[in-house]
Design a protein around this motif. Structure first.
Motif, short mmCIF file in Angstrom:
data_model
loop_
_atom_site.label_atom_id
_atom_site.label_comp_id
_atom_site.label_asym_id
_atom_site.label_seq_id
_atom_site.Cartn_x
_atom_site.Cartn_y
_atom_site.Cartn_z
N VAL A 11 51.56 6.65 76.43
CA VAL A 11 52.12 6.02 77.54
C VAL A 11 53.11 4.94 76.83
O VAL A 11 52.53 4.33 76.02
CB VAL A 11 50.90 5.33 78.37
N ILE A 12 54.08 5.01 77.07
CA ILE A 12 54.98 3.92 76.36
C ILE A 12 55.24 3.08 77.65
O ILE A 12 56.02 3.42 78.62
CB ILE A 12 56.27 4.53 76.12
N ALA A 100 60.43 0.50 77.59
CA ALA A 100 60.24 1.81 78.26
C ALA A 100 61.44 2.60 78.73
O ALA A 100 62.33 2.79 78.42
CB ALA A 100 58.95 1.37 79.28
N GLY A 101 61.16 2.89 80.10
CA GLY A 101 62.07 3.79 80.92
C GLY A 101 62.65 2.99 81.70
O GLY A 101 62.92 1.88 81.75
N LYS A 102 63.65 3.85 82.46
CA LYS A 102 64.72 3.21 83.35
C LYS A 102 63.82 2.50 84.28
O LYS A 102 62.93 2.55 84.77
CB LYS A 102 65.49 4.29 84.04
N ASP A 103 64.61 1.03 84.48
CA ASP A 103 63.93 0.14 85.64
C ASP A 103 62.65 -0.35 84.97
O ASP A 103 62.01 -1.20 85.78
CB ASP A 103 63.94 0.51 86.86
N GLY A 104 62.55 -0.50 83.82
CA GLY A 104 61.09 -1.13 83.19
C GLY A 104 59.90 -0.18 83.24
O GLY A 104 58.69 -0.62 83.16
N LEU A 105 60.17 1.05 84.05
CA LEU A 105 58.83 2.00 84.36
C LEU A 105 58.28 2.22 83.08
O LEU A 105 59.12 2.75 82.05
CB LEU A 105 59.41 3.11 85.25
N HIS A 171 58.19 11.60 81.25
CA HIS A 171 58.64 11.43 82.55
C HIS A 171 58.27 10.06 82.95
O HIS A 171 57.11 9.25 82.47
CB HIS A 171 58.13 12.43 83.50
N VAL A 172 58.71 9.45 84.16
CA VAL A 172 58.17 8.18 84.99
C VAL A 172 57.47 8.43 86.10
O VAL A 172 57.85 9.44 86.80
CB VAL A 172 59.38 7.21 84.73
N SER A 173 56.74 7.58 86.54
CA SER A 173 56.12 7.56 87.71
C SER A 173 56.28 5.96 88.51
O SER A 173 55.52 5.14 87.98
CB SER A 173 54.94 8.07 88.00
N SER A 174 56.92 5.71 89.37
CA SER A 174 56.88 4.31 90.27
C SER A 174 55.53 4.06 90.46
O SER A 174 55.17 2.88 90.70
CB SER A 174 58.13 4.13 91.21
N ARG A 175 54.85 5.07 90.97
CA ARG A 175 53.62 4.81 91.71
C ARG A 175 52.43 4.42 90.62
O ARG A 175 51.78 3.52 91.03
CB ARG A 175 53.29 6.03 92.47
#
Length: 183
Positions: A11-12, A100-105, A171-175
């Motif tokens: 997890v990043i 991390a990922g897009k929009d800080g996710l 992959h990212v998960s906003s949840r």
């Protein structure tokens, strides 16, 4: 495919930018040319001078490294290495952690292991060893013979045999992003 949940799956995640605040609001337009100074606003959050130094930030999906930041209570400024964030960036645009990922996710890594992707080898002279120490064997360290112990140790190694048979999907998960920590 067989799915296995594991706490060691990668997890990043970028740390919050200021205390419990994940993102900052951009305070002025960014032109389409290279930018070195960014103004931002916070509501009730103060940053120490250079608290963000050497951190990565993300605006419009573009990552920049912070050179310095001010600690002023009015207009806050972040200085970055010359970066082009794109035109029309202003107002409610947010500044996110850039680690991390897009929009800080948070970015989750899912690993796929193909058949024969890796092999496990035994180390010569190694293997599994069980160690038992009886009460009283500690001598003066246990003068009343109250302690005994049982333990084990093992030596083994794994080796990647076919690198193309190992695939990492990120992959990212906003949840779930807000509730995980980087590992």
């Amino acid at each position: 495919v067989r799915f296995i949940e594991d706490v060691f799956a990668p997890v990043i995640s970028g740390a919050n930018l200021a205390g419990t605040v994940r993102e900052l609001t951009l305070g002025a337009d960014l032109s389409s040319s290279a930018v070195t100074e960014i103004t931002y606003s916070t509501s009730g959050v103060t940053l120490a001078a250079d608290e963000l130094k050497d951190r990565k930030i993300m605006i419009n999906g573009v990552v920049a490294t912070v050179v310095s930041n001010t600690a002023s209570s009015g207009t806050h400024k972040i200085t970055v290495a010359s970066t082009n964030f794109g035109s029309g960036t202003s107002g409610t645009t947010l500044i996110y952690p850039g680690e991390a990922g897009k929009d800080g996710l948070s970015v989750f890594g899912t690993l796929f292991f193909g058949e024969n992707a890796y092999g496990v080898t035994d180390v010569e002279g190694g293997g599994l060893q069980t160690i038992v120490k009886q009460k009283g064997s500690a001598g003066t360290a246990d003068p009343l013979d109250q302690r005994s112990s049982v333990g084990w140790k093992a030596i083994e190694t794994a080796e990647i045999l076919m690198q193309p048979y190992l695939i990492r999907v990120e992959h990212v998960s906003s949840r779930w992003s807000a509730s995980v920590e980087a590992n």
